[in-house]
Design a protein around this motif. Structure first.
Motif, short mmCIF file in Angstrom:
data_model
loop_
_atom_site.label_atom_id
_atom_site.label_comp_id
_atom_site.label_asym_id
_atom_site.label_seq_id
_atom_site.Cartn_x
_atom_site.Cartn_y
_atom_site.Cartn_z
N TYR A 61 5.11 -1.99 11.02
CA TYR A 61 3.76 -1.61 10.61
C TYR A 61 2.73 -2.17 11.59
CZ TYR A 61 5.80 -0.53 6.04
OH TYR A 61 6.55 0.00 5.01
N GLN A 91 7.46 -14.46 -0.36
CA GLN A 91 8.61 -13.55 -0.47
C GLN A 91 8.29 -12.30 -1.25
OE1 GLN A 91 11.45 -16.13 -2.43
NE2 GLN A 91 10.91 -15.36 -4.46
N ILE A 107 -1.57 -8.69 -0.54
CA ILE A 107 -1.16 -7.39 0.01
C ILE A 107 -0.08 -6.85 -0.93
CG2 ILE A 107 -0.04 -6.25 1.97
CD1 ILE A 107 -1.12 -9.11 3.37
N VAL A 114 -12.53 -2.40 5.51
CA VAL A 114 -11.24 -2.65 4.89
C VAL A 114 -10.20 -2.95 5.97
CG1 VAL A 114 -10.56 -0.22 4.88
CG2 VAL A 114 -9.61 -1.78 3.18
N VAL A 115 -9.30 -3.85 5.62
CA VAL A 115 -8.14 -4.11 6.47
C VAL A 115 -7.17 -2.95 6.26
CG1 VAL A 115 -6.18 -5.65 6.89
CG2 VAL A 115 -8.44 -6.60 6.35
N ILE A 116 -6.67 -2.39 7.33
CA ILE A 116 -5.85 -1.19 7.23
C ILE A 116 -4.48 -1.40 7.87
CG2 ILE A 116 -7.72 0.50 7.04
CD1 ILE A 116 -7.63 0.82 10.08
N PHE A 117 -3.50 -0.71 7.31
CA PHE A 117 -2.15 -0.69 7.84
C PHE A 117 -1.77 0.74 8.22
CE2 PHE A 117 -0.48 -4.91 7.05
CZ PHE A 117 -1.25 -5.38 6.00
N GLY A 118 -0.92 0.87 9.22
CA GLY A 118 -0.31 2.15 9.49
C GLY A 118 0.70 2.46 8.40
N GLY A 119 1.16 3.70 8.36
CA GLY A 119 2.09 4.12 7.33
C GLY A 119 3.50 3.58 7.50
N GLY A 120 3.76 2.98 8.66
CA GLY A 120 5.08 2.40 8.90
C GLY A 120 6.00 3.33 9.67
N TRP A 161 -3.64 -3.54 1.80
CA TRP A 161 -4.43 -4.77 1.67
C TRP A 161 -5.20 -4.73 0.35
CZ3 TRP A 161 -9.99 -5.28 2.17
CH2 TRP A 161 -10.43 -6.61 2.24
N LYS A 170 12.86 -7.68 2.38
CA LYS A 170 12.22 -8.91 2.84
C LYS A 170 10.71 -8.72 2.99
CE LYS A 170 16.08 -11.22 3.38
NZ LYS A 170 16.39 -12.41 2.54
N ALA A 171 10.01 -9.84 3.11
CA ALA A 171 8.59 -9.78 3.41
C ALA A 171 8.40 -9.45 4.89
CB ALA A 171 7.94 -11.12 3.08
N PHE A 224 2.47 -9.39 -2.34
CA PHE A 224 2.67 -10.49 -1.41
C PHE A 224 1.38 -11.29 -1.27
CE2 PHE A 224 6.70 -9.08 0.35
CZ PHE A 224 6.64 -7.69 0.35
N GLN A 232 2.87 -3.52 -1.93
CA GLN A 232 3.71 -2.45 -1.38
C GLN A 232 4.39 -1.73 -2.53
OE1 GLN A 232 6.98 -3.74 1.19
NE2 GLN A 232 6.66 -1.91 2.45
N LYS A 266 7.16 2.59 -0.31
CA LYS A 266 5.97 3.00 0.42
C LYS A 266 5.47 1.90 1.35
CE LYS A 266 4.45 6.34 -3.04
NZ LYS A 266 3.30 6.84 -3.87
N GLY A 267 4.32 2.14 1.96
CA GLY A 267 3.78 1.21 2.93
C GLY A 267 2.94 0.10 2.33
N LEU A 268 2.33 -0.68 3.22
CA LEU A 268 1.56 -1.85 2.83
C LEU A 268 0.10 -1.50 2.56
CD1 LEU A 268 3.01 -4.16 5.62
CD2 LEU A 268 3.62 -4.25 3.20
#
Lengths: 111, 124
Positions: A89, B116, B41, A99-105, B51, A44-45, B98, B43, B47-49
């Motif tokens: 996340y 989605q 975004i 930059v917009v950053i994400f954690g690794g999850g 931007w 899913k998203a 996404f 993925q 793996k992870g997300l």
């Protein structure tokens, strides 16, 4: 390697409380950038569960809460349920990298 | 309630251009399209997300420096659509892509809602 560091996995039994950490630095969380948290179920998203550090969107159970202190943030889930099993996340903005950053999850397993 | 839907080519060869469109529907469509910033975004499998970038209300686009200027984001707000072009793709660009609306400031805000997602595979 992500700029925001999360534990790869956490687990808890139904009804328990778990915490997921998100560690950053003085150029992102420590610089005042807001932290947002997403839940991603398999296939899913992602969907936001906490925004602006500690705000919960409508429709998200109050079992989810967020906090931020210094260069870190945390997502807490109380009264753990099987439906909470997902990847989580954190997200913020790094002003040095622009930059917009994400954690690794973090993969949450409900035992 | 605003909904987003990605569309475009799902299979590419190395060095080709990835082209995706995100269509916004539902809610107050016209005001949503003109009043918000919109983002892409991705993925990679398992793996992870990451931007990719966004386009703000002034139609200024910003992209992740890690993409080395290969990404361009455009908006056709009269059609409630915004698009992503990623040039000179390689296998490393294989991912689910996404689109999402940015709530709050373009860089400091959060993403809600999301489309989605669409799988794009790059092969040699």
């Amino acid at each position: 390697q992500s700029v925001l560091t999360q534990p790869p996995s956490v687990s808890g039994a139904p009804g328990q409380r778990v915490i997921i950490s998100c560690s950053g630095s003085s150029s992102n969380i420590g610089a005042g950038s807001d932290v947002h948290w997403y839940q991603q179920l398999p296939g899913k998203a992602p969907r936001v569960v906490i925004y602006d550090n500690d705000n919960r969107p409508s429709g998200v159970p109050d079992r989810f809460s967020g906090s931020k202190s210094g260069t870190s943030a945390t997502l807490a889930i109380t009264g753990l349920q099987a439906e909470d099993e997902a990847d989580y996340y954190c997200q913020s903005y790094d002003s040095s990298l622009s930059v917009v950053i994400f954690g690794g999850g973090t993969k949450l397993t409900v035992l | 309630q605003v909904q987003l839907q990605e569309s475009g080519s799902g299979l590419l060869k190395t060095s080709q251009t990835l082209s995706l469109t995100c269509t916004v529907s539902g809610g107050y469509v016209n005001s949503d399209s003109y009043s918000w910033s919109w983002s892409w975004i991705r993925q990679p499998p398992g793996k992870g997300l990451e931007w990719i970038g966004h386009i703000d209300r002034g139609d200024n686009d910003y992209s992740n420096p890690s993409l080395e200027s290969r990404a361009t984001i455009l908006a056709d707000r009269s059609k409630n659509q915004f698009s992503l072009k990623l040039y000179s793709v390689t296998a490393a660009d294989t991912a689910v892509y996404f689109c999402a609306r940015v709530s709050g400031g373009p860089f400091y805000g959060h993403f809600d809602p999301w489309g989605q997602g669409i799988l794009v595979t790059v092969s040699s």
